[in-house]
Every structure is written in structure tokens, then in C-alpha cells.
Design a protein around this motif. Structure first.
Motif, PDB file in Angstrom:
ATOM      1  N   ASP A  69       4.142   1.904 -10.400  1.00 41.64           N
ATOM      2  CA  ASP A  69       5.052   1.913  -9.252  1.00 41.64           C
ATOM      3  C   ASP A  69       4.975   3.208  -8.462  1.00 41.64           C
ATOM      4  OD1 ASP A  69       6.274   3.599 -11.054  1.00 41.64           O
ATOM      5  OD2 ASP A  69       8.257   2.691 -10.899  1.00 41.64           O
ATOM      6  N   ARG A  70       4.151   4.179  -8.922  1.00 39.68           N
ATOM      7  CA  ARG A  70       3.952   5.420  -8.173  1.00 39.68           C
ATOM      8  C   ARG A  70       2.685   5.383  -7.327  1.00 39.68           C
ATOM      9  NH1 ARG A  70       8.047   9.303  -7.539  1.00 39.68           N
ATOM     10  NH2 ARG A  70       9.557   8.803  -9.144  1.00 39.68           N
ATOM     11  N   ARG A  71       1.946   4.308  -7.375  1.00 41.59           N
ATOM     12  CA  ARG A  71       0.758   4.171  -6.533  1.00 41.59           C
ATOM     13  C   ARG A  71       1.160   4.273  -5.064  1.00 41.59           C
ATOM     14  NH1 ARG A  71      -3.128  -0.936  -7.477  1.00 41.59           N
ATOM     15  NH2 ARG A  71      -3.819   0.336  -9.262  1.00 41.59           N
ATOM     16  N   ARG A  73       2.525   6.660  -3.611  1.00 45.49           N
ATOM     17  CA  ARG A  73       3.758   7.443  -3.438  1.00 45.49           C
ATOM     18  C   ARG A  73       3.555   8.829  -4.026  1.00 45.49           C
ATOM     19  NH1 ARG A  73       8.406   4.388  -6.391  1.00 45.49           N
ATOM     20  NH2 ARG A  73       9.620   6.088  -5.481  1.00 45.49           N
ATOM     21  N   ARG A  74       4.536   9.693  -3.810  1.00 48.56           N
ATOM     22  CA  ARG A  74       4.505  10.988  -4.465  1.00 48.56           C
ATOM     23  C   ARG A  74       4.522  10.795  -5.969  1.00 48.56           C
ATOM     24  NH1 ARG A  74       5.546  15.379  -1.043  1.00 48.56           N
ATOM     25  NH2 ARG A  74       4.650  16.565  -2.763  1.00 48.56           N
ATOM     26  N   SER A  75       3.945  11.733  -6.674  1.00 50.06           N
ATOM     27  CA  SER A  75       3.829  11.592  -8.121  1.00 50.06           C
ATOM     28  C   SER A  75       5.196  11.601  -8.792  1.00 50.06           C
ATOM     29  CB  SER A  75       2.974  12.722  -8.693  1.00 50.06           C
ATOM     30  OG  SER A  75       3.636  13.970  -8.565  1.00 50.06           O
ATOM     31  N   ASP A 174       3.090   3.374   5.761  1.00 52.11           N
ATOM     32  CA  ASP A 174       4.407   3.760   6.272  1.00 52.11           C
ATOM     33  C   ASP A 174       5.077   2.658   7.074  1.00 52.11           C
ATOM     34  OD1 ASP A 174       3.177   6.099   5.348  1.00 52.11           O
ATOM     35  OD2 ASP A 174       4.361   7.350   6.700  1.00 52.11           O
ATOM     36  N   ASP A 180      10.307   4.697   1.005  1.00 54.08           N
ATOM     37  CA  ASP A 180       9.782   5.130  -0.286  1.00 54.08           C
ATOM     38  C   ASP A 180       8.295   5.488  -0.204  1.00 54.08           C
ATOM     39  OD1 ASP A 180      12.192   4.860  -1.521  1.00 54.08           O
ATOM     40  OD2 ASP A 180      11.733   2.963  -2.520  1.00 54.08           O
ATOM     41  N   TYR A 181       7.621   4.989   0.839  1.00 59.43           N
ATOM     42  CA  TYR A 181       6.189   5.215   0.989  1.00 59.43           C
ATOM     43  C   TYR A 181       5.880   6.113   2.187  1.00 59.43           C
ATOM     44  CZ  TYR A 181       5.600   1.784  -2.661  1.00 59.43           C
ATOM     45  OH  TYR A 181       5.649   1.142  -3.869  1.00 59.43           O
ATOM     46  N   SER A 184       2.451   8.024   2.957  1.00 56.20           N
ATOM     47  CA  SER A 184       1.440   7.364   2.120  1.00 56.20           C
ATOM     48  C   SER A 184       0.017   7.672   2.585  1.00 56.20           C
ATOM     49  CB  SER A 184       1.661   5.852   2.117  1.00 56.20           C
ATOM     50  OG  SER A 184       1.656   5.334   3.442  1.00 56.20           O
ATOM     51  N   MET A 187      -1.225  11.065   0.773  1.00 57.55           N
ATOM     52  CA  MET A 187      -0.907  11.361  -0.624  1.00 57.55           C
ATOM     53  C   MET A 187      -1.908  12.335  -1.245  1.00 57.55           C
ATOM     54  SD  MET A 187       1.924  10.110  -1.700  1.00 57.55           S
ATOM     55  CE  MET A 187       2.686  10.331  -0.084  1.00 57.55           C
ATOM     56  N   ARG A 276       3.185  -5.581  -1.428  1.00 63.73           N
ATOM     57  CA  ARG A 276       3.467  -5.085  -2.776  1.00 63.73           C
ATOM     58  C   ARG A 276       2.449  -5.566  -3.799  1.00 63.73           C
ATOM     59  NH1 ARG A 276       7.890  -2.318  -4.047  1.00 63.73           N
ATOM     60  NH2 ARG A 276       9.508  -2.084  -2.461  1.00 63.73           N
TER      61      ARG A 276
END
Length: 553
Positions: A69-71, A73-75, A174, A180-181, A184, A187, A276
Motif C-alpha cells: 500500500d506504499r507503492r 507513495r512516500r515510504s 496525482d 494520499d498520492y 507520486s 517519488m 488501484r
């Protein structure tokens, strides 16, 4: 084969696979240590090794998970550990084809390596290196960029990171995925920022000064450095920078990045509303899809920008999203956020011969002055003859292949480097210094009698002072690009001394060399780096006047 031009050079950086697949600094197994060194970090204790007077720490995690679920996104937060964690072998590189003598590539790749003379309180300058390979390949574990000699011979601390690359590092979501992304499309760059933040918090434990950090990089690493020079999140964590054979003047726009995302979803048969599903696609499958798209997105120059209906999608690199990367790094001007940060910028004199080697191009060596204009006409049209005439007049002893290499090299890396130097000088803030690397290797382009000269990527082993007599007294091995002549050791010493003095003081200097003047728009000084270093005012004046007249920069 057509020459490579500035608007295409970042795409060509992705072709550096072979050079960047040189033997790594670790075989994936712990090396023999003179002794082990244990030190603290903010997340737990790590055990490195002392080898030949240098403390080496490999594979230290600086960020958490970027899979699942962090793909995109920020780590995830880096979890502290108890006990002592071994830092004796490099971490996995980002997803790409397997790299010789490195761990298998992995989606979770946020690891860094540190070389330091000692884990003490000396507050040495920190040299934070961004590896090359465009934005799609490479790692912080290539033998040519091993930091031990810089640390040992010049009393600095060297840090190199692995970070997300390609689709997993730069897919722009984005507009599809929501807050949340956010970011992106950057990254991979934000991973590097996290590495810089780790340095700020921890490098004092490794004998480094968190208040004196230089970011630098070659090829794609130079373009990454140009982006960092522009990013608000990076600004607190470094003081000076060097952009080497990778003049990232412009990056990908949001509309082009969005088209690339649309194309990717179409390749995967995923509707935009079902984006998703990308989170469930195995990383290896995403890598395979990435290979079907152009390596690097079109980095359009203002003079070559195409209308909206004629844009090209595909490829992955930093996105000018207005937030993480607020604007193009050096267009229309130098970034105000780094006004007070000194800058080095430049290129190698014979960049093109690397790409000839990579692409097995031997035909350019057969060019004559009768056939050269026709070779250039597909790119320059009616201007081809004038370009050849200008270069022949400026370089009367050059052969037709020499002229072709000169044209290809300056349009690929030189024009952007001069553009950056001029815009930084116009800003009137901290100084900028322009260089050319010119040591000539006698190695031949395979299949020809034409010498490589100073190809793209040859500078890496030189500036890391890895062109040096072996410490054990054995005979030196032939350099991969640099050849066999012992003079290369002198050129390497000069390059490393200039870069480490810049890291230390913000002003590059040689103990037994000329004063390197700040670049300015009156005398336009360039330092030519070789066994003897020379200041040349207004170098390539006629050639640059031609390219300006043609609107190329």
C-alpha cells in the motif's frame, strides 16, 4: 545513425546500462574487514567494517517500506531496531534488470552506503552522490564510484543511496489517486530527499558535518542534482551542488506525465477509475510493461516544445508538479531557492564516444568532409553545411569524425551546461564554476582505430580518485574507459582535489594549479581538467555563437 541532441540526451542517459553494470563494490557477501566498527544512528546501532584506513557501512536503511500500500507513495516510517544491525553488504537496487554482483533488485530499495575516515567528531564535509543511469537504472554500488579513496585521501565523508526508479519512482497519479498520492510523479526524487534528511540526522555519528553537505552526480545523477537544486523539501539539507554531464534544464510537464499514465493503464487493460489495481500488479510485471514504453519521458525545450496534440507520452522521470518540483530546474532561470548555494557544472569533451561504444556505432569513424553534411542534414536540414564550416574553421586540425564527435557531444551535454552556468551567473548569488574534462584515453571505440578520448561516464572513476596506483604495490589494472597510461593518475588526483576542496569550502582549488575563476558573462572562464589544468576564457565561442543563432539554447 543520427547525432544525439540536447532535447534527446536524457533519453540517452538510460543507455548507460553497460557502464553502470561494472563490478559493484560488494559481491552480496560481507567483505573481509580489518576490524568491525559499531556506531549509533537515530534508528539503532549498525556494524560496519574498517578496511585500509576507511570505515565502510553498506546497506543502511534510510526509509521504510515502499511496496504494497506504499507503492507510488512516500515510504512508510523507518522502524527502529534493537541490537546491532550488520551494515556489511549493499542493499538491493531499485527494480531493473539484475545487476552484476549485487543483490536481486527489489521494490523495497531504500538503502545507503557510507565511507568515512573515522566515526569521530571531526565534522568533515559530506559528499552525497546521486548515481547515473537516467531515471531508470543504476545503484549506489558501482565500483567506479566507490567512495573509499575520496574518504581516505581527502578526509571527506561519502554517501550514496539507492532510490526508486522508472515507473515505480515516477508514475504520475496525482490527478487520479487523490491527496494520499500527492507527489507520486517524484517519488524517486523524494526518496533522495529522505536520504539527505537521514544524513542531516545521523552523519555526525560518522564523522561528517550535517551543516556542510554537497550533492553531486553524473549523467542521470546530474539531472537528479539539478532537480534537488530546485526542490523546497531538499533545500534545508545541502549547501552546494555539482551537475556533471547531466544538465537537467527541463523536466516532464504534468500533461505529458498524465498521458504516459493513461498509456500505461491502457497497456495493462485497467480503466482509470480502477487505477488501484496497479497496487496489485507484481513489480516484475510493471518492469516488463515499462520496457514497452520509451525509457525516459520527452524533456521538451522551449524552442522545441510541441503543440498539445503532438506530445509524446511514455517514459518516466521527475514531473514538474508545482509542489515537489515547483518548476523546471533551470528554465526560464536559475532557481531562487538555491540562489546562495555554489554550483559546479560541466561536461566531458568527447561524450559521444561512449554512446558509440554502447550502440556499437563504428560508421561515424568513416565520415569524410564530403559525407559529414549529409550525416547531419536529417537533424539540421539546410544548416548542416554551415555547422560543419563553423566547426572546421574553429578546429582546423580536426578530422571529420572529430567534428562529428564535437558536434554531438556539445549538443548533448555542453549546451545545457553552459545554459545553466549563464543563468546561475545572471542570478548574481553564489558563484558558479564551469568545467570541461579533457583527459584523453587511448582506448579505442571497439571495431575501430578511433580513440575514445574523454567519453561520457569516464569522469566517474577519475573524480572518485579511483584511477590510482594500487595500495598493495601491485601493477595497476587497465581502466575500463581510462586506458593504461599512468598519466591518468595525475588527472584523477586533480579532479578529486577540485571536487573535495569545493565540498569543503564552496570554492574549488588545486594546491599546484591555476585559480579557477567564477563563471561570468564577460570573460566566461572554463577550467579544462587534465594532467595539467588550464583556464580558458570564452571557450567554444564561435561554436556557441552558432548554436545561439540557431536557437538551440
Amino acid at each position: 545513425m543520427s547525432p544525439i541532441h540536447r532535447r534527446d540526451f536524457l533519453a540517452q542517459l538510460a543507455l548507460t546500462t553497460s557502464a553502470l553494470a561494472l563490478p559493484s563494490l560488494s559481491s552480496g557477501h560481507p567483505a573481509t574487514a580489518d576490524e568491525f566498527i559499531v556506531t549509533d544512528t537515530a534508528y539503532g546501532r549498525v556494524r560496519g567494517m574498517r578496511q585500509d584506513g576507511v570505515n565502510v557501512f553498506k546497506g543502511i536503511p534510510y526509509g521504510g517500506r515502499v511496496s504494497g500500500d506504499r507503492r507510488f507513495r512516500r515510504s512508510a516510517p523507518l522502524e527502529p531496531w534493537t541490537g546491532v544491525r550488520d551494515a556489511l553488504q549493499v542493499g538491493p537496487p531499485a527494480m531493473q534488470a539484475p545487476r552484476r554482483n549485487e543483490p536481486a533488485p527489489s521494490e523495497d530499495c531504500l538503502f545507503l552506503n557510507v565511507w568515512t575516515p573515522a566515526n569521530d567528531t571531526r565534522k568533515r564535509p559530506v559528499m552525497f552522490y546521486n548515481h547515473g543511469g537516467g531515471f531508470v537504472i543504476g545503484s549506489g554500488a558501482s565500483a567506479s564510484q566507490d567512495g573509499a579513496n575520496l574518504a581516505r585521501n581527502f578526509d571527506v565523508v561519502v554517501v550514496e543511496t539507492n532510490h526508486r526508479l522508472g515507473l515505480l519512482g515516477f508514475l504520475y497519479l496525482d490527478e487520479l489517486a487523490g491527496p494520499d498520492y500527492a507527489g507520486s510523479g517524484n517519488m524517486g526524487m523524494l526518496d533522495i530527499v529522505d536520504g539527505l534528511k537521514w544524513v542531516h540526522e545521523n552523519i555526525a555519528q560518522f564523522g561528517g558535518d550535517p551543516a556542510n553537505v554537497m550533492v553531486w552526480g553524473e549523467s542521470g545523477g546530474g539531472a537528479k542534482t539539478a532537480c534537488l537544486y530546485t526542490m523546497p523539501s531538499a533545500a534545508p539539507y545541502f549547501n552546494k551542488a555539482s551537475i556533471e554531464s547531466g544538465p537537467g534544464v527541463r523536466m516532464t510537464t504534468k500533461d505529458v506525465a498524465a498521458e504516459t499514465t493513461t498509456r500505461l493503464l491502457r497497456e495493462l487493460n485497467i480503466a482509470p477509475k480502477d487505477w488501484r489495481k496497479l497496487l496489485d500488479v507484481p513489480a516484475a510485471d510493471l518492469l516488463a510493461i515499462q520496457a514497452k514504453l520509451p525509457f525516459v519521458a520527452p524533456f521538451l525545450e522551449k524552442n522545441n516544445a510541441k503543440p498539445p496534440m503532438d506530445r509524446k507520452a511514455g517514459g518516466f522521470g521527475p514531473v514538474v508538479d508545482g509542489v515537489a518540483l515547483p518548476h523546471h530546474p533551470f528554465d526560464p532561470k536559475a532557481p531562487a531557492i538555491s540562489r546562495n548555494k555554489p554550483l559546479l557544472v560541466g561536461w566531458n569533451e568527447d561524450e559521444y564516444t561512449f554512446f558509440a561504444w554502447e550502440r556499437k556505432d563504428t560508421e561515424f569513424t568513416k565520415l569524410t568532409f564530403e559525407t559529414l553534411p549529409a550525416k547531419l542534414e536529417p537533424t539540421y536540414g539546410a544548416n548542416a553545411r554551415n555547422i560543419v564550416d563553423t566547426y572546421r574553421k574553429a578546429n582546423p586540425d580536426a578530422s571529420a569524425p572529430d567534428i562529428f564527435v564535437a558536434i554531438s557531444s556539445i549538443t548533448m551535454m555542453g549546451l545545457g551546461s553552459v545554459d545553466i552556468a549563464e543563468k546561475k551567473a545572471q542570478q548574481g548569488g553564489a558563484p558558479v564554476y564551469l568545467y570541461n574534462f579533457g583527459y584523453k584515453s587511448e582506448k579505442k571505440v571497439p571495431g575501430t582505430d578511433y580513440a575514445m578520448g574523454t567519453p561520457h561516464a569516464m569522469d566517474i572513476s577519475f573524480k572518485f580518485n579511483n584511477e590510482i596506483m594500487p595500495r598493495d604495490g601491485s601493477a595497476p589494472r587497465e581502466s575500463f574507459f581510462g586506458g593504461n597510461r599512468p598519466e591518468r593518475f595525475v588527472a584523477s588526483r586533480h579532479f578529486a582535489e577540485l571536487w573535495t576542496s569545493f565540498a569543503r569550502t564552496g570554492k574549488p582549488s588545486l594546491q599546484n594549479g591555476p585559480v579557477w575563476p567564477t563563471y561570468n558573462l564577460k570573460t566566461r572562464p572554463t577550467l579544462r581538467i587534465d594532467t595539467t589544468c588550464t583556464v580558458i576564457n570564452n571557450r567554444f565561442a564561435d561554436e556557441l555563437a552558432l548554436w545561439r543563432a540557431l536557437g538551440k539554447f
